[in-house]
Design an enzyme around this catalytic site. Sequence first.
Site, PDB file in Angstrom:
ATOM      1  N   ASP A   9     -47.720   7.828  45.825  1.00  0.00           N
ATOM      2  CA  ASP A   9     -46.648   6.887  45.510  1.00  0.00           C
ATOM      3  C   ASP A   9     -45.910   7.459  44.304  1.00  0.00           C
ATOM      4  OD1 ASP A   9     -45.104   4.824  44.498  1.00  0.00           O
ATOM      5  OD2 ASP A   9     -46.592   3.282  44.869  1.00  0.00           O
ATOM      6  N   ILE A  10     -44.601   7.653  44.416  1.00  0.00           N
ATOM      7  CA  ILE A  10     -43.852   8.320  43.352  1.00  0.00           C
ATOM      8  C   ILE A  10     -43.939   7.559  42.027  1.00  0.00           C
ATOM      9  CG2 ILE A  10     -41.598   7.233  43.772  1.00  0.00           C
ATOM     10  CD1 ILE A  10     -40.397  10.104  43.353  1.00  0.00           C
ATOM     11  N   ASN A  23     -28.855   3.117  45.613  1.00  0.00           N
ATOM     12  CA  ASN A  23     -27.628   2.642  46.243  1.00  0.00           C
ATOM     13  C   ASN A  23     -26.435   3.069  45.399  1.00  0.00           C
ATOM     14  OD1 ASN A  23     -27.736   0.651  48.670  1.00  0.00           O
ATOM     15  ND2 ASN A  23     -29.556   0.198  47.465  1.00  0.00           N
ATOM     16  N   GLY A  31     -37.393   0.718  50.329  1.00  0.00           N
ATOM     17  CA  GLY A  31     -38.144   1.964  50.230  1.00  0.00           C
ATOM     18  C   GLY A  31     -38.411   2.390  48.794  1.00  0.00           C
ATOM     19  N   ASP A  33     -36.395   3.077  46.364  1.00  0.00           N
ATOM     20  CA  ASP A  33     -35.598   2.346  45.376  1.00  0.00           C
ATOM     21  C   ASP A  33     -36.299   1.055  44.947  1.00  0.00           C
ATOM     22  OD1 ASP A  33     -33.297   2.007  43.773  1.00  0.00           O
ATOM     23  OD2 ASP A  33     -32.392   0.694  45.252  1.00  0.00           O
ATOM     24  N   GLY A 122     -35.493   8.674  55.012  1.00  0.00           N
ATOM     25  CA  GLY A 122     -35.980   7.351  55.386  1.00  0.00           C
ATOM     26  C   GLY A 122     -34.864   6.489  55.944  1.00  0.00           C
ATOM     27  N   TYR A 124     -31.775   6.460  55.347  1.00  0.00           N
ATOM     28  CA  TYR A 124     -30.538   7.163  55.669  1.00  0.00           C
ATOM     29  C   TYR A 124     -30.650   8.020  56.928  1.00  0.00           C
ATOM     30  CZ  TYR A 124     -28.358   5.744  51.266  1.00  0.00           C
ATOM     31  OH  TYR A 124     -27.804   5.020  50.230  1.00  0.00           O
TER      32      TYR A 124
END
Length: 352
Positions: A9-10, A23, A31, A33, A122, A124
């Site tokens: 997980d980032i 965005n 996701g 963000d 993802g 996009y």
Amino acid sequence: MAFKILRNDITKVRADAVVNTANPIPVIGRGTDSSIYEAAGREQLLEARRKIGVIERGQSIWTPAFNLKKHSVKYIIHTSGVFYRDGNHGEKEILRSCYQTSLNIAAELNCKSVAIPLLASGNYRFPKDLALQIAVEEISRFLLEHEVDVFLVVYDAESYKISEKLFDDVEDFLFDNHDGYEVEEEHILYNRSFDTVIGSLPSEGLFESARSVQFEPSFSEEKKIAPIDVDAFIKSSKDKLNFQNTLMQLIAERKVDNSVIYKKACIDKKFFSKIISNKDYVPKKHTVMALGLALELPLEEYEKFLASAGYAFMPSSKFDLIIKYCVMNNIYNLINVDVILDDHGEECFAPS
């Protein structure tokens, strides 16, 4: 300077900066963000984004890390990607710009490490093999110019899996070239050095039968060997051709600076200096292999390069066979090679 693949997980990665797929307008998306907003603190991060305003597609900005500081993160770099339509509306160029601008901001902020997801793959809907190709190319260019550790963070294996065709091609190569065999009910004695069958014997009385096989070695006329100075012989041989001489000769032939080779091999300057300045030092096999890839040697030259350090491809090693496959197919970029290694469950050149 290094590249590493992290399955994590980032928001839990320890790095000076993390890159967020933001965005264009200051709202919380889905996701990555959403995860970063939750970990950093929704209200304070959203307030910082509102002050910045709109982020143009392909551009990046940064904010403080807020609550992510507990993981030693100093900055969040927000980059605005693009939805993939058909590849004919500038999508690839915009995605490249996302990597370029976000990584350049990390360098401008004097970050020693940056964690970045596989952008636009993802929500996009970028094709993952194309998204990975662009990521590899842009990260590679960045690492040639900057001393920064870059972590490509993926949540699961499918997030960056190489194309099925390439995966299948590597699997077929491994199957066809792996030096192994299954034991049959009937035992066979192999002289593996010469790959010849000595005999096919039933399991009962195997060793007694094996001992009964007699060999009649013949000897040619004995020749007298003059005494030699072993130390002098070793020294003269090493002086003529050793690993360091071979490495420097190959770099000279390519008319590039040393820095190009050690950066492509993901080796730092200090370690490379140790390699070339001490002719009695032989680096580990993985290091020699990485340098061979950086030199982009064809197979025959690559094998000679390994031999100059006392190494060779081992048919029983899956790692070695993957490297051999990459050399045979002109896959020299170390990041690409690491992705293939990781995809097949092998340790990367830069392990996590």
